[in-house]
Design an enzyme around this catalytic site. Structure first.
Site: not given
Length: 1342
Positions: A153, A371, A1274
């Site tokens: 997100c 992995d 911002e």
């Protein structure tokens, strides 16, 4: 066999409880486009196409007729071939609830807890959570964060999503952090001051009591028909044939072996997580794919005397569950390898991929950064193979991993299962990995290590060490291990081992992936960690023979601090005199929140196809600076479905458009100036056909000199955009003469990708008469789109209408490049007389659009010994890319805001934007401030170190006093800045925690903590009066309902929600009476760009103006009938011929700046704030964990605290990404490597601070803004650098302890690589270093 394969099989599966029968299933079709385009379930979103972002998450359910169980698991629809879904049930976000039926509790809670902003990632989040609840109705916090680990997100910062999901957990209210045996619910003990009773602050943004309860009995049932089908299905191979590919699904082991025998080269696909991305991103093509379905032998779980045998068809998630079970049941000494594997399975990819990928696929793919393979190799695992010729076993060893033919599978063989032996007494196995981000990120280096001591205590009898990520394949350090056998396990052995292994596992300086010295350091750091782990265990087994580890070494063995998330929010209470229906100041949910959560919110690409619609895709330059010798489109044009190809020639006379002073070409004509520049556009009947044709366009280039990519090269070649910007205040040169000390430094700040979840999207529809054109586009600036399209089509602007319903995230990236692409798309639509759609793929988007400007800042500072700064002289260089775009405007803002919160009595700042051969960089949230202010803060930190003071002390000394003057001579009242700073100090218990951090650091050698606090002064203003004007249009209909429209764009910040709150207050009517349809140049002309944090401010004042005009007109009518309803008043007004429609207008904020005189009033007001962050770092690997962040913001009077806190947190996490993990990588030829979520890491749920506290200052002065509110879009981003400086603090502690006193300039982003290499120790000194110039590096710093 052949007979059963002739008949074309029908594909049968269910979607949301309804049967889907596909007669000609194409094996190349993925579930995502099938759901979106064919079945019109557009809630499932396209985010990256590679399984890396989770936007396309759906739930897959399958019934197993043998165990009689149904398995529900999350999966990425973008990687699922529809042919693999035979007999499965798919559930999408539309299938679990909707606004027309009923909401599912997950949908309701994520919306009401404010877990959606732009809403584009929400359906994926909802489906990940829903699937978890289907399997675990009361999940633990670990299960929850694990389930959401594969979902990205970009807006919310995840905290509200965690809050929403936590309401389903067993214990919802308690933070589960029992630091001193005390729960956070006992407020006072938490180190937070107790709230006084009459305190005017509220704590909850939602009320949990109202939520729908979760009732597992109400879920969609698994379709009985599919159960019957699975039970009774005749066992025969299914074949689906497409135009280019055949899909064969054998259902018995015998058939699988037959098919593999006939088609030995065909890959076997289970989850398509390895083959899928190769086909999509690397252009690999397989004419035949074999996909075994429900073959029992492939999913066996068998315990034998010597180990555990696992079927190759088990998914990694199933393997993880099996291992967890085995670890609990068996004694620890037998499960060493299983524990190590289980640990790695926790961080490998996201939950969706783990549920799709198979164990066999993972092993056989042999990715260099796998992995599990290094662990399986050191654990002596065996691969059980089968073919028509019989059984065979081969060891999973280095020969197999290198694909040596004698040690590999034969083409006709398949991997049936893997046998992993039990560990023995005195045998120890460990797993290590380091990635750019802790979860859902491929390892930079990983390793498996095993040692066996046998009877002779502490003498090595067997040793095996394997590394991934340090070579073209996984490397086993076989000869080093051989030479260490017989040695005692001690420091001397470790020393020899490190040197041997560095010799054997050598990495060239130009190795792919870069980070070469970091990788070499990790090779020995992991070995040291293993040495410590084993020593610790030996010590507990035999305390007499083994010296115990030094106390301060023990922490090297512990994982980084990771406890459960909790957060506390404080916002302003609402005035008790306020009317009940007036929602200003209340935490109102985002108006589209529920639609986001049900998938009903419509974005540009969710609009249904228009009749005869075409698709456009771009062909981009592959060279950074070259002449186009020839452009041959003949082969591409001859392909089926291709309608036209637009080149610069077609655009004769309209191929350029002037934005901010410099004309820019739409399509490259004779030469290209960056990789990713648009060269031509292919228009075809479908997206697939357009993409295939684009690959066949042949361009011949002749490379040109010079190739300028970096800021340093631009400075050398004097390649700049004009003008230079300069700000001077006081007399810098004189002040340097009286300073006690002078210091010079520099810092580099890397760029940042916007990574909005919805890629660039547009649909252009010609209306068929009068040259009218409708442009539906995901943009922040409809007027600009209208202008550029009108200019390209040579029609007046009144013929072109641009419509924006909502945008799936933008952050500054949907303006200039969007306009160019919309113009070309409109040109094609006009030329062909048909609708044209253009949707960029994530990789194209990242390549073409540019992002935040990389900055190089140099400073010279004069200061007194007590930390007072007398003079500061700085130069900023930004990398602007190939065209002007907004680069000069960005450096102007950077210069004007560079002082941040500090009064520098003498200041000189100069800034240049460099012209380079990179895609043009553009606006990104913060617009120059996050780079410019970081340069200033670095300088402050430097001064503090030189004076022997804490940075916070130096910050306090130099901060603005109450009434003061900025360098451009604008007056400022910094009272609230000082209040934020003091409150943040108190709320974060700064001094107590500073002492605790110092204590921790003296007690731990290999782990360090850091604490930092940063102030914020963010000026708000658009640079001119004209740029901040705004307009609105309000209609009242005769039934009393109201329609509002304004010039602002809804891109997640909730501006439409705030506008309806404004109309509701002004007209004194409930919000439910007011509606807003979207933004269009048809209703509000000439609107300014939505950006600069002022969208709600400016448009709100225009809406307010319109509402007041209406009320004034209606005053006589309302006074005649004060008890009437709006319906009565509207009808009465109509009868008296009073207009019920009004435009509203706001002239804008006065703004001016005279650069010659360094004087002006560029800003209307300032947003103040402060943040304090604490981190812990691992000095051996460079890992870091953000433990706690406290933020205090001055927001004026909040219009909607839920939305405002959402903006602060979302910006903070995005800023944390900018300064710590988001790293763009370019080749020495100017090609961007990081083109998707697999290479470019934005923060995920695991990066959110474990504790996050946000507090809004109580409202103080009234101002002439909208209801005295402040714009917050911002400013919070910069506060992310509190994490940067906390890491720097931790690194400094490590360096001081190691006797390294000279200051070290750490550049941004502070990645694990930079952290590890700054914590110098014997391992960093031990590694070989390459002479610069002796090799060509894989990547360069731009």
């Amino acid at each position: 066999m052949e007979a059963t394969r002739d008949a074309a099989v029908e594909l049968l599966f269910y979607v949301n409880g309804r049967k889907v029968i596909e007669k000609n299933a194409d094996p190349e079709t993925m579930l995502l486009p099938y759901l979106r385009k064919k079945l019109r379930f557009t809630g499932t979103k396209y985010g990256c196409g590679g399984g890396g972002c989770g936007a396309c998450t759906v739930m897959i359910s399958r019934y197993n007729p043998v165990t009689k169980k149904i398995r529900h698991y999350p999966a990425n629809a973008c990687l699922i071939p529809i042919c693999s879904l035979y007999g499965a049930a798919v559930t999408t976000v539309e299938g679990i609830g909707s606004t027309s039926t009923r909401l599912h509790p997950v949908q309701e809670r994520i919306a009401k807890c404010h877990g959606t902003q732009c809403g584009f990632c929400t359906p994926g989040m909802v489906m990940s959570m829903y699937t978890l609840l289907r399997n675990h109705p009361e999940p633990s916090m670990e299960q929850l964060t694990d389930a959401l680990g594969g979902n990205l997100c970009r807006c919310t910062g995840y905290r509200p999503i965690i809050d929403a999901c936590r309401t389903f957990c067993k214990t919802t209210d308690c933070c589960q952090i029992k630091e001193n045996g005390v729960c956070c619910l006992d407020q006072a003990t938490n180190g937070l001051p107790e709230l006084e009773e009459e305190s005017k602050e509220s704590l909850k943004l939602f009320s949990e009591e109202e939520f729908l309860p979760l009732d597992p009995t109400q879920e969609l049932i698994f379709p009985p028909e599919l159960m019957i089908l699975a039970e009774k299905q005749p066992q025969k191979t299914r074949v689906f044939g497409g135009e280019r590919m055949t899909w064969i699904s054998p259902v018995t082991l015998k058939e699988l072996l037959d098919v593999k025998d006939q088609h030995p080269q065909a890959p076997i696909v289970m989850g398509n997580t390895s083959v899928g991305p190769e086909v999509k991103f690397k252009g690999v093509f397989h004419p035949i794919i074999i996909s075994p379905d429900r073959i029992e032998e492939l999913s066996i779980i068998k315990h034998t005397d010597n180990g555990l045998t696992l079927g190759a068809g088990l998914s990694l998630a199933q393997v993880k569950d099996v291992l967890a079970d085995v670890i609990q049941k068996f004694p620890e000494e037998k499960t060493q390898t299983y524990r190590a594997l289980w640990k790695h399975l926790g961080t490998l990819a996201g939950s969706q991929i783990r549920n799709m990928a198979s164990l066999g696929g993972h092993i056989v793919s042999r990715h260099l950064d796998s992995d599990l393979n290094p662990l399986l190799a050191v654990g002596n695992s065996t691969l059980n193979l089968l073919s028509k010729g019989g059984k065979r076993q081969i060891p999973l060893n280095d020969e197999f991993l290198k694909k040596c033919s004698q040690a590999d599978l034969k083409p006709e063989e398949i991997l049936i299962s893997v046998t992993i032996p039990y560990s023995r007494k005195r045998e120890f196995v460990s797993a290590f990995r380091q990635a750019q981000r802790q979860q859902n990120a491929l390892a930079i280096v990983n390793s498996g290590m095993r040692v066996f001591f046998g009877q002779r205590k502490g003498v090595i009898r067997e040793l095996a060490i394997a590394y991934g990520g340090v070579g073209p394949t996984i490397i086993c350090a076989r000869s080093s291990c051989q030479r260490l056998i017989g040695r005692a396990w001690n420091e001397e052995m470790l020393d020899v081992a490190c040197r041997l292994i560095l010799d054997e596992v050598s990495l060239p300086g130009s190795a792919p992936g870069g980070k070469v010295e970091f990788k070499r350091t990790l090779i020995v750091s992991f070995l040291f960690k293993f040495y410590l782990e084993v020593s610790q265990i030996l010590k507990t087994m035999d305390p007499v023979h083994y010296p115990s580890l030094a106390d301060n070494y023990v922490s090297a063995l512990e994982d980084l601090h990771s406890k459960h998330h909790w957060s506390e929010l404080k916002y302003q209470s609402v005035d008790p005199q306020q009317l009940p229906q007036d929602t200003i100041g209340h935490p109102i949910m985002h108006l589209s929140g529920i639609k986001h959560a049900t998938g009903e919110a419509i974005y540009c690409d969710d609009m249904p196809a228009v009749d005869r619609e075409l698709f456009l895709t771009f062909v981009t330059s592959s060279k950074a600076h070259a002449k186009i010798v020839s452009l041959d489109v003949s082969e591409a044009l001859s392909l089926p479905g291709v309608v036209d190809i637009v080149t610069a020639e077609h655009l004769h006379g309209v191929n350029s458009f002037s934005t901010l002073g410099e004309p820019e070409n739409l399509l490259a004509a004779d030469e290209v100036s960056c990789v990713g520049q648009l060269v031509c556009a292919v228009i075809a009947d479908s997206q697939v056909q357009a993409k295939q044709a684009a690959k066949r366009v042949k361009i011949i280039y002749k490379e040109l000199e010079p190739l300028i990519l970096t800021i340093e090269e631009a400075i050398k070649h004097n390649s700049f955009f004009e003008p230079e910007r300069k700000l001077e205040y006081g007399n810098v040169d004189e002040a340097f003469k009286v300073a006690d000390q002078i210091l010079e430094g520099e810092i580099y700040i890397g760029g940042q990708e916007h990574f909005y979840m919805e890629t660039q999207s547009m649909l252009v529809v010609p209306k068929g008469e009068d040259q009218e054109m409708d442009v539906y586009v995901s943009t922040q600036f409809p007027k600009y789109i209208q202008d550029i399209v009108a200019s390209t089509l040579k029609v007046p602007a009144n013929k072109v209408m641009c419509h924006v319903k909502r945008v799936g995230g933008a952050f500054g990236g949907k303006v200039t490049k969007t306009g160019i692409m919309a113009a070309i798309t409109a040109f094609a639509a006009n030329k062909l007389g048909r609708a044209v759609r253009c949707i960029l793929e994530r990789g194209e988007d990242m390549l073409i659009t540019g992002g935040r400007h990389p900055y190089l800042g140099k400073y010279k500072v004069g200061f007194m010994n007590d930390g007072r700064i007398l003079a500061l002289d700085t130069v900023h260089y930004s990398n602007g890319g190939a065209s002007l775009d907004e680069s000069v405007f960005v450096i102007e803002m950077g210069v004007l805001k560079m002082d941040n919160a500090y009064k520098f009595p003498n200041l000189r700042c100069r800034a240049r934007a460099c012209r380079t051969n990179l895609p043009s960089n553009t606006a990104l949230r913060g617009f120059g401030f996050p780079q410019a202010a970081l340069i200033t803060e670095s300088c402050i930190t430097d001064v503090a170190a030189r004076c022997g003071l804490s940075p916070e002390k130096v910050r306090t000394i130099n901060m603005y006093k109450e009434i003061d003057q900025t360098p451009y001579k604008q007056e400022i009242d910094a009272k609230n800045l000082i209040q934020c700073w003091k409150e943040c100090m108190a709320m974060s218990s700064y001094s107590l925690r500073k002492a605790a951090v110092e204590r921790f650091n003296t007690e731990n050698h290999w782990k360090k903590k850091g604490l930092a606090m940063v102030p914020l002064k963010f000026p708000i203003g658009m640079g001119s009066l004209a740029a901040s004007q705004a307009a609105a249009l309000v209609h009242i209909y005769l039934d009393g309902s109201v329609l509002v429209t304004h010039g602002g764009i809804e891109m997640g910040q909730g501006v439409h929600t705030k506008m309806i709150q404004v109309a509701s207050r002004e007209l004194k009517m409930p919000m439910s009476n007011v509606h807003l349809r979207g933004t269009s140049t048809e209703t509000v002309p000439n609107a300014n760009v939505s950006g600069g944090s002022v969208v709600a401010d400016l448009n709100g004042l225009a809406v307010k103006d319109a509402c007041q005009t209406l009320l004034k007109r209606l005053e006589p009518i309302i006074s005649k009938n004060p008890q009437g309803t709006w319906k009565d008043w509207a009808n009465a007004a109509f009868d008296e011929s009073i207009s019920l429609s009004a435009t509203g207008y706001f002239r804008g904020y006065e703004s001016n700046m005279d650069w010659e005189k360094s004087k002006g009033h560029p800003f209307e007001y300032f947003v103040y704030g402060a943040a304090c962050s604490e981190v812990e770092i691992d000095c051996l690997t460079g890992n870091h964990k953000n433990i706690r962040t406290d933020i205090v913001m001055d927001v004026g009077r909040s219009i909607n605290p839920a939305l405002d806190i959402g903006q602060i947190e979302g910006a903070f996490i995005q800023g944390m990404g900018l300064y710590t993990i988001e790293e763009l990588s370019y080749s020495p030829q100017g090609v961007l490597y990081t083109r998707g979520p697999s290479q470019y890491k934005i923060p995920t749920i695991c990066d959110v601070p474990t504790e996050l506290h946000v507090s809004l200052l109580p409202p103080s002065q009234n101002s002439n803004t909208l209801y005295s509110s402040k714009g917050l879009g911002e400013s919070g981003l910069f506060l992310g650098c509190s994490v940067f400086f906390a890491i720097q603090d931790a690194v400094s502690a490590a360096r001081q302890e190691r006797g390294l006193c000279e200051p070290l300039m750490l550049n941004s982003p502070l990645t694990p690589e930079k952290i590890r290499m700054a914590c110098e120790d014997k391992f960093t000194k031990m590694i070989p270093r390459d002479e610069p110039g002796s090799y060509v590096p894989w990547n360069i710093r731009v």
